[in-house]
Enzyme design. Structure first.
Site, PDB file in Angstrom:
ATOM      1  N   LEU A  66       0.971  -1.146   0.020  1.00 24.62           N
ATOM      2  CA  LEU A  66      -0.015   0.146   0.029  1.00 24.62           C
ATOM      3  C   LEU A  66       0.704   1.302   0.166  1.00 24.62           C
ATOM      4  O   LEU A  66       2.065   1.160   0.310  1.00 24.62           O
ATOM      5  CB  LEU A  66      -0.932   0.033   1.256  1.00 24.62           C
ATOM      6  N   HIS A  77       7.194   0.414   2.528  1.00 22.11           N
ATOM      7  CA  HIS A  77       6.052  -0.354   2.041  1.00 22.11           C
ATOM      8  C   HIS A  77       5.533  -1.385   3.002  1.00 22.11           C
ATOM      9  O   HIS A  77       4.234  -1.490   3.102  1.00 22.11           O
ATOM     10  CB  HIS A  77       6.429  -1.242   0.972  1.00 22.11           C
ATOM     11  N   CYS A 123       7.504  10.625  -5.000  1.00 19.28           N
ATOM     12  CA  CYS A 123       7.983  11.500  -3.850  1.00 19.28           C
ATOM     13  C   CYS A 123       9.397  11.001  -3.056  1.00 19.28           C
ATOM     14  O   CYS A 123       9.952  11.770  -2.990  1.00 19.28           O
ATOM     15  CB  CYS A 123       7.026  11.810  -2.761  1.00 19.28           C
ATOM     16  N   PHE A 126      14.428  31.684  16.788  1.00 18.28           N
ATOM     17  CA  PHE A 126      15.768  32.138  15.913  1.00 18.28           C
ATOM     18  C   PHE A 126      16.845  31.307  16.202  1.00 18.28           C
ATOM     19  O   PHE A 126      16.953  30.766  17.244  1.00 18.28           O
ATOM     20  CB  PHE A 126      16.095  33.503  16.478  1.00 18.28           C
ATOM     21  N   CYS A 158       3.996   7.130  -4.657  1.00 20.26           N
ATOM     22  CA  CYS A 158       4.633   8.074  -3.956  1.00 20.26           C
ATOM     23  C   CYS A 158       5.968   7.136  -3.273  1.00 20.26           C
ATOM     24  O   CYS A 158       7.295   7.693  -3.557  1.00 20.26           O
ATOM     25  CB  CYS A 158       3.855   8.782  -2.807  1.00 20.26           C
TER      26      CYS A 158
HETATM   27  P1  FAD Z   1      -0.914   6.341  -6.959  1.00 13.38           P
HETATM   28  O1  FAD Z   1      -0.125   6.557  -5.485  1.00 13.38           O
HETATM   29  O2  FAD Z   1      -0.211   6.099  -8.146  1.00 13.38           O
HETATM   30  O3  FAD Z   1      -1.865   4.893  -6.445  1.00 13.38           O
HETATM   31  C1  FAD Z   1      -2.663   4.246  -7.659  1.00 13.38           C
HETATM   32  C2  FAD Z   1      -2.489   2.741  -7.289  1.00 13.38           C
HETATM   33  O4  FAD Z   1      -3.529   2.229  -8.084  1.00 13.38           O
HETATM   34  C3  FAD Z   1      -1.147   2.174  -7.384  1.00 13.38           C
HETATM   35  O5  FAD Z   1      -0.861   1.655  -6.118  1.00 13.38           O
HETATM   36  C4  FAD Z   1      -1.762   1.320  -8.627  1.00 13.38           C
HETATM   37  O6  FAD Z   1      -0.826  -0.074  -8.410  1.00 13.38           O
HETATM   38  C5  FAD Z   1      -3.070   1.062  -8.292  1.00 13.38           C
HETATM   39  N1  FAD Z   1      -3.846   0.478  -9.329  1.00 13.38           N
HETATM   40  C6  FAD Z   1      -3.811   1.209 -10.763  1.00 13.38           C
HETATM   41  N2  FAD Z   1      -4.865   0.440 -11.491  1.00 13.38           N
HETATM   42  C7  FAD Z   1      -5.134  -0.598 -10.815  1.00 13.38           C
HETATM   43  C8  FAD Z   1      -5.873  -1.784 -11.005  1.00 13.38           C
HETATM   44  N3  FAD Z   1      -6.606  -1.995 -12.069  1.00 13.38           N
HETATM   45  N4  FAD Z   1      -6.289  -2.721 -10.186  1.00 13.38           N
HETATM   46  C9  FAD Z   1      -5.318  -2.404  -8.763  1.00 13.38           C
HETATM   47  N5  FAD Z   1      -4.749  -1.625  -8.562  1.00 13.38           N
HETATM   48  C10 FAD Z   1      -4.562  -0.768  -9.522  1.00 13.38           C
HETATM   49  N6  FAD Z   1       3.607  15.021  -4.343  1.00 13.38           N
HETATM   50  C11 FAD Z   1       3.931  15.554  -3.225  1.00 13.38           C
HETATM   51  O7  FAD Z   1       3.112  16.005  -2.551  1.00 13.38           O
HETATM   52  N7  FAD Z   1       5.409  15.746  -2.867  1.00 13.38           N
HETATM   53  C12 FAD Z   1       6.309  15.150  -3.549  1.00 13.38           C
HETATM   54  O8  FAD Z   1       7.538  15.492  -3.168  1.00 13.38           O
HETATM   55  C13 FAD Z   1       6.024  14.572  -4.958  1.00 13.38           C
HETATM   56  N8  FAD Z   1       6.982  14.246  -5.527  1.00 13.38           N
HETATM   57  C14 FAD Z   1       6.639  13.301  -6.558  1.00 13.38           C
HETATM   58  C15 FAD Z   1       7.848  13.254  -7.658  1.00 13.38           C
HETATM   59  C16 FAD Z   1       7.632  12.456  -8.608  1.00 13.38           C
HETATM   60  C17 FAD Z   1       8.890  12.108  -9.518  1.00 13.38           C
HETATM   61  C18 FAD Z   1       6.554  12.260  -8.984  1.00 13.38           C
HETATM   62  C19 FAD Z   1       5.915  11.717 -10.382  1.00 13.38           C
HETATM   63  C20 FAD Z   1       5.133  12.792  -8.375  1.00 13.38           C
HETATM   64  C21 FAD Z   1       5.575  13.316  -7.070  1.00 13.38           C
HETATM   65  N9  FAD Z   1       4.476  13.748  -6.234  1.00 13.38           N
HETATM   66  C22 FAD Z   1       4.642  14.373  -5.209  1.00 13.38           C
HETATM   67  C23 FAD Z   1       3.091  13.462  -6.646  1.00 13.38           C
HETATM   68  C24 FAD Z   1       2.475  12.326  -5.899  1.00 13.38           C
HETATM   69  O9  FAD Z   1       3.203  11.127  -5.839  1.00 13.38           O
HETATM   70  C25 FAD Z   1       1.161  11.971  -6.463  1.00 13.38           C
HETATM   71  O10 FAD Z   1       0.268  12.874  -6.435  1.00 13.38           O
HETATM   72  C26 FAD Z   1       0.625  10.859  -5.696  1.00 13.38           C
HETATM   73  O11 FAD Z   1       1.253   9.535  -5.315  1.00 13.38           O
HETATM   74  C27 FAD Z   1      -0.970  10.303  -6.255  1.00 13.38           C
HETATM   75  O12 FAD Z   1      -1.470   9.269  -5.293  1.00 13.38           O
HETATM   76  P2  FAD Z   1      -2.589   8.211  -5.890  1.00 13.38           P
HETATM   77  O13 FAD Z   1      -3.375   7.619  -4.633  1.00 13.38           O
HETATM   78  O14 FAD Z   1      -3.621   9.209  -6.699  1.00 13.38           O
HETATM   79  O15 FAD Z   1      -1.936   7.448  -7.058  1.00 13.38           O
HETATM   80  C1  KPC Z   2       7.548   7.678   3.857  1.00 11.69           C
HETATM   81  C2  KPC Z   2       6.140   7.864   3.738  1.00 11.69           C
HETATM   82  O1  KPC Z   2       5.451   8.492   4.395  1.00 11.69           O
HETATM   83  C3  KPC Z   2       5.677   6.690   2.763  1.00 11.69           C
HETATM   84  S1  KPC Z   2       4.909   7.344   1.299  1.00 11.69           S
HETATM   85  C4  KPC Z   2       3.215   7.434   1.828  1.00 11.69           C
HETATM   86  C5  KPC Z   2       2.179   6.607   1.532  1.00 11.69           C
HETATM   87  S2  KPC Z   2       0.634   6.957   2.066  1.00 11.69           S
HETATM   88  O2  KPC Z   2       0.720   7.058   3.677  1.00 11.69           O
HETATM   89  O3  KPC Z   2      -0.169   6.020   1.615  1.00 11.69           O
HETATM   90  O4  KPC Z   2       0.123   8.398   1.510  1.00 11.69           O
END
Ligand code: FAD
Ligand code: KPC
Length: 524
Positions: A74, A133, A83, A502, A78
């Protein structure tokens, strides 16, 4: 594998996740309460930040959620590809930057570029990422008491039914939380070895690059490009828009932008703005260069053995749209209302699948909004205003209006800035901001010690925006965002009466105090 009645510790979870990732044929991981009502309140398809937080909140409110995720853990992209590696690489870039500027001075050893390996940092990340993870899996089961099916792709059958791990699950509501994936621009030659995006970079890179061409001008382009350059890998960023002027960044102050982009150039990055990649060339299957059309129309050949694509992401919508006929916008985002309802009753969409910034605050809060709505609360989430940040070798943070935006909307804009803009004052030698995280720069390389700007409405005395280049200000900006966007806002008088710790990263409290006594405010 049914783990419902097994309490795995973190090491056992780590091992299971690693083994599952290594074997394409590994089994689904089931944490299902077989004795409970077979109809869930909601199935969250995707257990990233949006799905995990939504499910946890729904459970906390007394509902029964199920998460299905294709990955064996889960937390989603990110911690696995986005992230967390970004922060690891950006912290490395910050350390490397200091080591390069102070090479051989004081306690710094002479900088040895041979020891600054991109590949090694990726390997450090790969070796460590499953620990987070493992914790997410443990916490979600043992503390948050949320049921889940992992390592199993979900097939949506209809708006109440999902199939996964060879089983059929039903729910009163469906929450689409499937995230987004990197887009591939339409440029010939991208299949060569040596072309990566943020996801394939951490999964697949298997050699040490000697130079880099970054395609795209996103935050990811600036962050990863700054890291590559800091390791000693000469980097060129090819971007259609000027850096930090891409349409998905709002409220970027021009002085802040100039400090940041000039700082990148000062560190050796080549920025080709208004330029367009035409083709990626390769030799024996490995990338050898990129043909670029410059803003002038002239074409140039850039030699490189590493191309990094940073051209944005597109939501994973095809499957859900095909089955459920949910409305999707021209930009590929699922259309939702402020309660995260899609056009199909009982179906919600959250996180990177919907409009707005692809950021963690929106992912998690949109998940929570869907959960609260499903549980019968009236809950709306407006993500049109938010603080933002990126990394170069600095942490760059901003919230509220830029100076130019403020001047368009208000007659009496007051600027409190460090270093100040004062004609003929030799501020290049001014060791200010002398702020936490920049002390060595302040004393030895003053022009590298950052930039701070506060934008105030002189009439109401309210803070309109804050802009910061340095280190450690992100925390403060989260709270500033809340304070300045309250209906009553935050006045310079209130800010100047706060208790600073500070020496602090941003000096807005003490600088405001120097001006707050004046009835008619003035710049500082
Ligand atoms: P995700 O975390 O992508 O989750 C989607 C999930 O759906 C995945 O686990 C996938 O396996 C699952 N899934 C998809 N299709 C299916 C299916 N058919 N069946 C079962 N499971 C499925 N944001 C910040 O706020 N701070 C940061 O520093 C930051 N850094 C970033 C750096 C990079 C390089 C990138 C690309 C993004 C960054 N972001 C950051 C953005 C952030 O990572 C995303 O906004 C966030 O992770 C989105 O979460 P989500 O749950 O929408 O999608
Ligand atoms: C470092 C860390 O918090 C793991 S990335 C967060 C995944 S979640 O808590 O599901 O937004």
């Amino acid at each position: 594998m049914d783990i419902r009645n097994t309490k795995l510790n973190l090491a056992a979870w780590n091992e299971l996740i690693e083994a599952s990732l290594a074997d394409e044929k590994s089994e689904p991981i089931l944490n299902i309460d077989g004795d409970a009502d077979p109809v869930y309140d909601a199935i969250f398809v995707g257990g990233g930040a949006a799905g995990r937080f939504g499910a946890a909140y729904l459970k906390a409110m007394g509902g029964r959620p199920l998460i299905v995720d294709a990955w064996p853990f889960l937390g989603g992209s990110c911690p696995h590809q986005a992230c967390v590696p970004h922060h690891l690489f950006s912290e490395a870039a910050e350390e490397l930057d200091r080591m390069r500027w102070f090479s051989g001075e004081m306690f710094f050893p002479p900088f040895d570029p041979a020891r600054a390996s991109i590949l090694e940092m990726v390997k450090v990340f790969r070796a460590g990422r499953s620990s987070a993870h493992a914790f997410m899996n443990w916490q979600t089961k043992e503390q948050l008491e949320v049921e889940y099916v992992l390592n199993a792709r979900a097939t949506i059958v209809d708006r109440t039914t999902v199939e996964a791990a060879g089983r059929r699950f039903t729910a009163r509501n469906l929450v689409l939380a499937m995230g987004a994936r990197p887009t591939k621009p339409d440029i010939p030659g991208l299949d060569a070895h040596g072309v990566y995006d943020f996801a394939t970079f951490v999964e697949d890179i298997d050699y040490e690059p000697t130079s880099c061409v970054v395609i795209g001008g996103s935050k990811v382009a600036m962050e990863y490009g700054s890291f590559f350059q800091a390791t000693g890998c000469p980097t060129t960023i090819v971007s259609r828009s000027p850096l930090m002027r891409t349409k998905n960044l709002h409220h970027v102050d021009e002085d802040l932008r100039r400090y940041v982009v000039d700082g990148m150039r000062k560190r050796g990055i080549t920025t080709l703005e208004g330029a367009q990649p035409v083709a990626v060339r390769s030799n024996d299957g490995h990338v050898s260069g990129v043909t670029v059309r410059l803003a002038s129309g002239r074409e140039v050949e850039l030699e490189t053995d590493f191309v990094f694509l940073a051209t944005g992401e597109r939501p994973t919508v095809d499957h859900a749209r095909d089955v459920l006929a949910i409305e999707v916008s021209d930009t590929g985002r699922v259309v939702v209302d402020r309660s995260m309802r899609t056009s199909v009753p009982g179906v919600y969409a959250v996180g990177d699948m919907i409009d707005g910034p692809m950021e963690m605050f929106k992912a998690r809060k949109s998940g929570v909004t869907a959960a609260r709505t499903i549980m019968g609360e009236h809950c709306e989430f407006d993500y049109s205003e938010f603080p933002d940040f990126l990394h170069t070798t600095y942490e760059v943070t901003w919230v509220g209006l830029s100076e130019a935006e403020a001047r368009e909307r208000y007659d009496d804009v007051i600027i409190i800035q460090m270093p100040p803009t004062v004609a003929e004052l030799d501020t290049v030698n001014l060791p200010l901001p002398c702020a936490e995280g920049t002390m060595l720069y302040a004393f030895r390389k003053p022009e590298l010690s950052g930039f701070q700007k506060l934008v105030v409405d002189g009439a109401s005395r309210k803070v309109l925006g804050a802009h910061h280049v340095g280190y450690g200000a992100k925390d403060a900006f989260q709270y500033l965002d809340y304070l300045i966007h309250r209906p009553e806002g935050l006045t310079i008088d209130e800010l100047g009466w706060m208790n600073e710790l500070f020496l602090n990263p941003e000096h807005f409290i003490q600088l405001s105090r120097l001006r707050a006594g004046r009835k008619r405010l003035e710049n500082l």
